[in-house]
Design a protein around this motif. Structure first.
Motif, short mmCIF file in Angstrom:
data_model
loop_
_atom_site.label_atom_id
_atom_site.label_comp_id
_atom_site.label_asym_id
_atom_site.label_seq_id
_atom_site.Cartn_x
_atom_site.Cartn_y
_atom_site.Cartn_z
N SER A 87 0.84 -1.19 0.00
CA SER A 87 0.00 0.00 0.00
C SER A 87 0.88 1.25 0.00
CB SER A 87 -0.93 0.01 1.22
OG SER A 87 -0.19 -0.02 2.42
N GLU A 88 0.34 2.32 -0.50
CA GLU A 88 1.07 3.58 -0.60
C GLU A 88 0.26 4.67 0.07
OE1 GLU A 88 2.56 6.72 -4.09
OE2 GLU A 88 2.01 4.65 -4.62
N THR A 89 0.92 5.53 0.82
CA THR A 89 0.24 6.66 1.46
C THR A 89 -0.02 7.73 0.40
OG1 THR A 89 1.31 6.23 3.59
CG2 THR A 89 0.36 8.41 3.25
N MET A 90 -1.31 8.07 0.24
CA MET A 90 -1.68 9.03 -0.80
C MET A 90 -2.79 9.94 -0.29
SD MET A 90 -1.76 6.57 -4.18
CE MET A 90 -1.18 7.82 -5.33
N ILE A 91 -2.85 11.13 -0.88
CA ILE A 91 -3.96 12.05 -0.61
C ILE A 91 -5.00 11.86 -1.70
CG2 ILE A 91 -4.68 14.46 -0.45
CD1 ILE A 91 -1.93 15.10 0.66
N CYS A 92 -6.23 11.58 -1.30
CA CYS A 92 -7.32 11.39 -2.27
C CYS A 92 -8.26 12.59 -2.16
CB CYS A 92 -8.06 10.09 -1.97
SG CYS A 92 -9.35 9.70 -3.17
N ARG A 93 -8.57 13.19 -3.30
CA ARG A 93 -9.49 14.32 -3.29
C ARG A 93 -10.26 14.38 -4.60
NH1 ARG A 93 -7.89 18.75 -6.26
NH2 ARG A 93 -5.74 18.71 -7.05
N LEU A 94 -11.39 15.07 -4.56
CA LEU A 94 -12.20 15.30 -5.75
C LEU A 94 -11.66 16.52 -6.48
CD1 LEU A 94 -14.86 14.30 -7.16
CD2 LEU A 94 -16.04 16.08 -5.86
N SER A 95 -11.61 16.45 -7.81
CA SER A 95 -11.12 17.59 -8.58
C SER A 95 -12.11 18.75 -8.50
CB SER A 95 -10.92 17.19 -10.05
OG SER A 95 -12.17 16.85 -10.65
N ASN A 97 -13.50 20.44 -10.77
CA ASN A 97 -14.64 20.34 -11.70
C ASN A 97 -15.52 19.13 -11.40
OD1 ASN A 97 -13.18 18.14 -12.64
ND2 ASN A 97 -12.67 19.06 -14.62
N GLN A 98 -15.20 18.41 -10.33
CA GLN A 98 -15.98 17.28 -9.82
C GLN A 98 -16.07 16.12 -10.82
OE1 GLN A 98 -19.77 18.87 -8.34
NE2 GLN A 98 -18.72 20.81 -7.99
N ARG A 99 -15.10 16.02 -11.72
CA ARG A 99 -15.11 14.95 -12.73
C ARG A 99 -14.11 13.85 -12.43
NH1 ARG A 99 -14.46 17.14 -18.60
NH2 ARG A 99 -14.68 14.90 -18.94
N TYR A 100 -13.15 14.10 -11.54
CA TYR A 100 -12.09 13.12 -11.29
C TYR A 100 -11.82 12.96 -9.80
CZ TYR A 100 -10.96 13.85 -16.24
OH TYR A 100 -11.02 13.94 -17.60
N LEU A 101 -11.32 11.78 -9.45
CA LEU A 101 -10.70 11.56 -8.16
C LEU A 101 -9.19 11.62 -8.38
CD1 LEU A 101 -12.59 8.67 -6.31
CD2 LEU A 101 -12.58 11.11 -5.76
N PHE A 102 -8.50 12.48 -7.66
CA PHE A 102 -7.05 12.58 -7.76
C PHE A 102 -6.42 11.83 -6.58
CE2 PHE A 102 -7.33 16.98 -9.99
CZ PHE A 102 -7.56 16.34 -11.21
N LEU A 103 -5.40 11.02 -6.88
CA LEU A 103 -4.64 10.34 -5.84
C LEU A 103 -3.19 10.76 -6.00
CD1 LEU A 103 -6.70 7.53 -6.91
CD2 LEU A 103 -6.19 7.40 -4.50
N ASP A 104 -2.64 11.39 -4.96
CA ASP A 104 -1.29 11.92 -5.03
C ASP A 104 -0.44 11.38 -3.89
OD1 ASP A 104 -1.24 13.88 -7.28
OD2 ASP A 104 -2.92 14.73 -6.15
N GLY A 105 0.71 10.81 -4.26
CA GLY A 105 1.70 10.33 -3.32
C GLY A 105 3.03 10.36 -4.02
N ASP A 106 3.76 9.24 -4.02
CA ASP A 106 4.98 9.16 -4.84
C ASP A 106 4.62 9.16 -6.31
OD1 ASP A 106 6.53 9.09 -2.56
OD2 ASP A 106 6.58 6.88 -2.48
N SER A 107 3.39 8.75 -6.62
CA SER A 107 2.88 8.77 -7.98
C SER A 107 1.54 9.50 -8.02
CB SER A 107 2.72 7.34 -8.53
OG SER A 107 1.97 6.55 -7.62
N HIS A 108 1.02 9.75 -9.21
CA HIS A 108 -0.23 10.50 -9.37
C HIS A 108 -1.20 9.70 -10.23
CE1 HIS A 108 -2.95 13.91 -9.97
NE2 HIS A 108 -2.94 13.60 -11.26
#
Length: 206
Positions: A87-95, A97-108
């Motif tokens: 598992s990877e620690t990531m920040i999950c948030r809604l874009s 424009n409410q069209r995408y879920l963004f997951l940001d950590g070591d990768s995007h």
């Protein structure tokens, strides 16, 4: 349309015809008298809606005022992709424009909301004797089963399709066990996501 689609009253000079701005059906004034904001269809001021649509629109208005801010702010999770054991620690948030879920950590990663096929909210806190039971809500039709109970959201399964790839991709978000602000923020984000999934389920045919 010569009669009210709710009470079957005949339209005439005194019983005027109105239409619900959400579903478009024809009603008499009695059956279509509520005026509620309808942001999802870009109405700035409250507009006339039938009772059934007004109920869903009230819930949407509450979602826009409260839960949407939580989803846009994001939260930190342990993210597991597919059948991986890592598992990877990531920040999950809604874009925005409410069209995408963004997951940001070591990768995007970007997951398009329209390509999400199901959402399962994992919970804990069932009554004794119901250990290891997971409640969930699905965008494809299952109603939430833990509202009003003393359960707590702990994570989420997402299934989605990737354009150009066959099959369904899965990921799991798990809130960290730390009893701190990050944990509370993650739980709040999961609750907001649960309400978003429920709204999509209730309004999918409207």
């Amino acid at each position: 349309c010569r009669r009210c689609m709710q009470c079957d009253a005949k339209f005439d000079f005194l019983t005027r015809k109105h239409h619900c701005r959400r579903c478009g059906k024809c009603f008499c004034d009695k059956c279509c008298s509520q005026k509620v904001p309808l942001r999802r269809m870009c109405f700035v001021d409250p507009v006339r809606q039938c009772a059934e649509c007004a109920l869903v629109s009230h819930k949407e208005a509450e979602f826009y005022d409260k839960q949407l801010k939580v989803l846009l702010s994001g939260a930190t999770f342990l993210v597991t992709f597919g059948n991986s054991e890592k598992s990877e620690t990531m920040i999950c948030r809604l874009s925005n424009n409410q069209r995408y879920l963004f997951l940001d950590g070591d990768s995007h990663y970007e997951i398009e909301i329209a390509h999400i096929s199901s959402v399962q909210i994992l919970t804990e806190g069932f009554p004794p004797g119901e250990k290891d039971t997971h409640a969930y809500t699905s965008l494809l039709g299952s109603q939430p089963v833990f509202e009003g109970s003393n359960t707590r959201a702990t994570g989420m399964f997402l299934q989605y399709t990737v354009p150009g790839m066959e099959g369904v991709t899965q990921l799991k978000l798990t809130a960290a066990e730390d009893a701190n602000v990050g944990r509370r923020q993650a739980v709040a984000w999961l609750v907001a996501m649960h309400k978003a999934a429920k709204l999509l389920y209730e309004s999918r045919d409207q």
